[in-house]
Design a protein around this motif. Structure first.
Motif, PDB file in Angstrom:
ATOM      1  N   SER A   1       4.323   4.464   2.083  1.00 30.42           N
ATOM      2  CA  SER A   1       4.192   3.155   1.429  1.00 30.42           C
ATOM      3  C   SER A   1       4.391   3.286  -0.079  1.00 30.42           C
ATOM      4  O   SER A   1       5.049   2.448  -0.703  1.00 30.42           O
ATOM      5  CB  SER A   1       2.815   2.548   1.732  1.00 30.42           C
ATOM      6  OG  SER A   1       2.605   2.424   3.123  1.00 30.42           O
ATOM      7  N   ILE A   2       3.820   4.342  -0.671  1.00 34.07           N
ATOM      8  CA  ILE A   2       3.976   4.582  -2.104  1.00 34.07           C
ATOM      9  C   ILE A   2       5.449   4.767  -2.454  1.00 34.07           C
ATOM     10  O   ILE A   2       5.942   4.201  -3.444  1.00 34.07           O
ATOM     11  CB  ILE A   2       3.160   5.820  -2.533  1.00 34.07           C
ATOM     12  CG1 ILE A   2       1.672   5.484  -2.549  1.00 34.07           C
ATOM     13  CG2 ILE A   2       3.608   6.336  -3.904  1.00 34.07           C
ATOM     14  CD1 ILE A   2       0.769   6.690  -2.763  1.00 34.07           C
TER      15      ILE A   2
ATOM     16  N   VAL B   1      -6.920   5.891  -0.684  1.00 38.84           N
ATOM     17  CA  VAL B   1      -5.660   5.252  -1.085  1.00 38.84           C
ATOM     18  C   VAL B   1      -4.952   6.171  -2.083  1.00 38.84           C
ATOM     19  O   VAL B   1      -3.990   6.835  -1.751  1.00 38.84           O
ATOM     20  CB  VAL B   1      -5.846   3.826  -1.652  1.00 38.84           C
ATOM     21  CG1 VAL B   1      -4.475   3.187  -1.926  1.00 38.84           C
ATOM     22  CG2 VAL B   1      -6.649   2.964  -0.684  1.00 38.84           C
ATOM     23  N   ILE B   2      -5.427   6.193  -3.337  1.00 38.10           N
ATOM     24  CA  ILE B   2      -4.897   7.111  -4.343  1.00 38.10           C
ATOM     25  C   ILE B   2      -6.068   7.713  -5.101  1.00 38.10           C
ATOM     26  O   ILE B   2      -6.954   6.989  -5.567  1.00 38.10           O
ATOM     27  CB  ILE B   2      -3.929   6.401  -5.310  1.00 38.10           C
ATOM     28  CG1 ILE B   2      -2.614   6.066  -4.581  1.00 38.10           C
ATOM     29  CG2 ILE B   2      -3.661   7.252  -6.550  1.00 38.10           C
ATOM     30  CD1 ILE B   2      -1.605   5.291  -5.412  1.00 38.10           C
TER      31      ILE B   2
ATOM     32  N   ASN C   1      -1.458   3.465 -18.784  1.00 38.57           N
ATOM     33  CA  ASN C   1      -0.734   2.760 -17.711  1.00 38.57           C
ATOM     34  C   ASN C   1      -0.176   3.787 -16.735  1.00 38.57           C
ATOM     35  O   ASN C   1       1.030   4.041 -16.705  1.00 38.57           O
ATOM     36  CB  ASN C   1       0.391   1.903 -18.293  1.00 38.57           C
ATOM     37  CG  ASN C   1      -0.130   0.833 -19.230  1.00 38.57           C
ATOM     38  OD1 ASN C   1      -0.959   0.015 -18.831  1.00 38.57           O
ATOM     39  ND2 ASN C   1       0.328   0.843 -20.478  1.00 38.57           N
ATOM     40  N   SER C   2      -1.052   4.362 -15.950  1.00 41.92           N
ATOM     41  CA  SER C   2      -0.625   5.428 -15.041  1.00 41.92           C
ATOM     42  C   SER C   2       0.054   4.854 -13.802  1.00 41.92           C
ATOM     43  O   SER C   2      -0.206   3.717 -13.387  1.00 41.92           O
ATOM     44  CB  SER C   2      -1.829   6.269 -14.621  1.00 41.92           C
ATOM     45  OG  SER C   2      -2.693   5.513 -13.783  1.00 41.92           O
ATOM     46  N   TYR C   3       0.900   5.676 -13.200  1.00 39.78           N
ATOM     47  CA  TYR C   3       1.497   5.294 -11.918  1.00 39.78           C
ATOM     48  C   TYR C   3       0.408   5.152 -10.858  1.00 39.78           C
ATOM     49  O   TYR C   3       0.471   4.265 -10.001  1.00 39.78           O
ATOM     50  CB  TYR C   3       2.498   6.363 -11.465  1.00 39.78           C
ATOM     51  CG  TYR C   3       3.812   6.380 -12.190  1.00 39.78           C
ATOM     52  CD1 TYR C   3       4.154   5.402 -13.130  1.00 39.78           C
ATOM     53  CD2 TYR C   3       4.746   7.390 -11.952  1.00 39.78           C
ATOM     54  CE1 TYR C   3       5.376   5.432 -13.790  1.00 39.78           C
ATOM     55  CE2 TYR C   3       5.976   7.423 -12.599  1.00 39.78           C
ATOM     56  CZ  TYR C   3       6.285   6.455 -13.517  1.00 39.78           C
ATOM     57  OH  TYR C   3       7.488   6.486 -14.163  1.00 39.78           O
ATOM     58  N   ALA C   4      -0.588   6.039 -10.902  1.00 37.68           N
ATOM     59  CA  ALA C   4      -1.654   6.014  -9.896  1.00 37.68           C
ATOM     60  C   ALA C   4      -2.361   4.671  -9.882  1.00 37.68           C
ATOM     61  O   ALA C   4      -2.576   4.062  -8.827  1.00 37.68           O
ATOM     62  CB  ALA C   4      -2.656   7.140 -10.155  1.00 37.68           C
TER      63      ALA C   4
ATOM     64  N   LEU D   1      -1.041  -2.211  -6.383  1.00 35.81           N
ATOM     65  CA  LEU D   1       0.002  -2.858  -5.591  1.00 35.81           C
ATOM     66  C   LEU D   1      -0.280  -2.730  -4.094  1.00 35.81           C
ATOM     67  O   LEU D   1      -0.083  -3.680  -3.332  1.00 35.81           O
ATOM     68  CB  LEU D   1       1.363  -2.252  -5.929  1.00 35.81           C
ATOM     69  CG  LEU D   1       1.929  -2.614  -7.309  1.00 35.81           C
ATOM     70  CD1 LEU D   1       3.110  -1.720  -7.654  1.00 35.81           C
ATOM     71  CD2 LEU D   1       2.329  -4.083  -7.361  1.00 35.81           C
ATOM     72  N   ILE D   2      -0.764  -1.559  -3.676  1.00 36.32           N
ATOM     73  CA  ILE D   2      -1.064  -1.356  -2.253  1.00 36.32           C
ATOM     74  C   ILE D   2      -2.309  -2.137  -1.840  1.00 36.32           C
ATOM     75  O   ILE D   2      -2.311  -2.829  -0.815  1.00 36.32           O
ATOM     76  CB  ILE D   2      -1.226   0.146  -1.948  1.00 36.32           C
ATOM     77  CG1 ILE D   2       0.128   0.839  -2.021  1.00 36.32           C
ATOM     78  CG2 ILE D   2      -1.834   0.345  -0.551  1.00 36.32           C
ATOM     79  CD1 ILE D   2       0.060   2.338  -1.838  1.00 36.32           C
ATOM     80  N   THR D   3      -3.387  -2.023  -2.620  1.00 35.42           N
ATOM     81  CA  THR D   3      -4.632  -2.691  -2.225  1.00 35.42           C
ATOM     82  C   THR D   3      -4.503  -4.219  -2.306  1.00 35.42           C
ATOM     83  O   THR D   3      -5.149  -4.923  -1.524  1.00 35.42           O
ATOM     84  CB  THR D   3      -5.816  -2.214  -3.080  1.00 35.42           C
ATOM     85  OG1 THR D   3      -5.533  -2.397  -4.464  1.00 35.42           O
ATOM     86  CG2 THR D   3      -6.108  -0.742  -2.808  1.00 35.42           C
TER      87      THR D   3
END
Length: 358
Positions: free
Chosen positions: A265-266, A307-308, A328-331, A337-339
């Motif tokens: 998904s990521i 999740v992350i 502003n991390s990708y994590a 975005l996923i949650t």
């Protein structure tokens, strides 16, 4: 009583007294309190029998049950989410069902029909819907699992199996910063083995080296390949991502690496948000050199439970390397975005969200 779903008749025995008043929804630990009911389905005489929903309870097994002796046991991890309207959603549940059967096949366990899995799960969630938390970050953790219940000391597959789904209202899996140790002695899995399956033995084998790392002041282990310990493979019980400069990298799935649903998904979401991604082998040397020259920006684990989970530092051959704290991390971005999809807070253009009708 019993209910007839589209393809399955499920008998239901309701709990006489609910435990829901004993659940402190504001202080939930992960997977330590359980819902009123569970789903049970037995395999015997060469076929899966009709599933049953019954009060959550202990199960009795003969001491010669083959799960105790030969380790035929697999599981999945899923979550159910409730939005602010009280609607219930699952996240890509058919991927879990497919992966359960991939694991089953590898461990010579009979594959489970999709309708027993999906219709049994949704009926169970309908019955125990009040246990699904609404607090931020909380969810109902779902544990489907199968094991050899047939008896015998002979080293061969069992003739009987049991499939169970049990659920637990849960808070966050990890909290705080995670410090990891890159493993150089022990291996999680090997070529031709069962590393790609969610087999209980995979996790049992991780506990000892992880405990050694904890004794050294780390929270988890970064697993490397089984021959040279030079390629980074997984983070504890999660897939691992490494960000070097602006590129997000993760290793390819293989015999040794689980095909994580959060992982895939990521990768899809990152591509849609113009985050450069690479699926390739990552060497320990590359990560250490990137940490030294400042190009290593992030490392994080990815899986259903957390999740992350961002990694704050890693240790390798007696040296610790701190990762920068990014605004502003990708994590952070990818987790939101996923949650947001999982909790029905955003559009789901991928069709990943699965609504459970109550």
């Amino acid at each position: 009583m019993s209910v007839e779903t589209k393809n399955v008749t499920i008998s239901i025995e309701k709990a006489k007294i609910s435990k829901i008043d004993q659940v402190d929804f504001d202080n939930l630990k992960f997977g330590s309190v359980y819902t009123d009911h569970m789903l049970v389905c037995d395999y015997r005489n060469g076929a899966w029998q009709a599933p049953k929903i019954m009060p959550y309870q202990s199960i009795a097994l003969d001491p010669s049950a083959k799960v105790f002796h030969y380790g035929q046991a697999i599981f999945e991890g899923m979550k159910a989410y409730k939005d602010d309207k009280g609607d219930i959603f699952l996240f890509r549940p058919l991927e879990n069902q497919k992966r359960l059967n991939i694991s089953a096949k590898r461990l010579a366990i009979p594959e489970l029909p999709e309708d027993i899995f999906m219709e049994g799960l949704t009926t169970l969630l309908q019955l125990d819907s009040d246990f699904i938390p609404t607090q931020e970050g909380s969810s109902l953790y779902i544990r489907p699992f199968m094991f050899a219940s047939g008896n015998g000391f002979h080293a061969s597959p069992a003739d009987e199996y049991k499939f169970i789904i049990a659920c637990a209202p849960s808070g966050s899996y990890f909290s705080g910063k995670v410090k990891v140790l890159i493993e150089q002695t022990y291996s999680r899995s090997a070529n031709g083995g069962v590393g790609f399956a969610k087999a209980g033995g995979n996790y049992a084998g991780q506990f000892y080296p992880t405990q050694l790392a904890i004794e050294k002041g780390y929270n988890q282990v970064i697993w490397t390949d089984d021959t040279e310990h030079e390629f980074i493979e997984e983070a504890g019980a999660m897939n691992i991502f490494v960000r070097i400069n602006d590129t997000l990298i993760t290793g390819p799935t293989s015999d040794r690496i689980l095909d994580g649903i959060t992982r895939k998904s990521i990768l899809e979401i990152a591509k849609d948000h113009n985050i450069p991604t690479e699926v390739r082998k990552i060497t320990v040397t590359e990560v250490v050199n990137a940490a030294k020259d400042g190009s290593l920006k992030e490392m994080f684990g990815a899986g259903t439970a957390a999740v992350i989970s961002p990694i704050a530092a890693f240790g390798y051959k007696g040296t610790d390397y701190d990762l920068p704290e990014l605004e502003n991390s990708y994590a952070t971005k990818l987790k939101k975005l996923i949650t947001d999809i999982q909790y029905n807070k955003s559009e789901d253009k991928y069709g990943w969200r699965y609504k459970v009708n109550i």
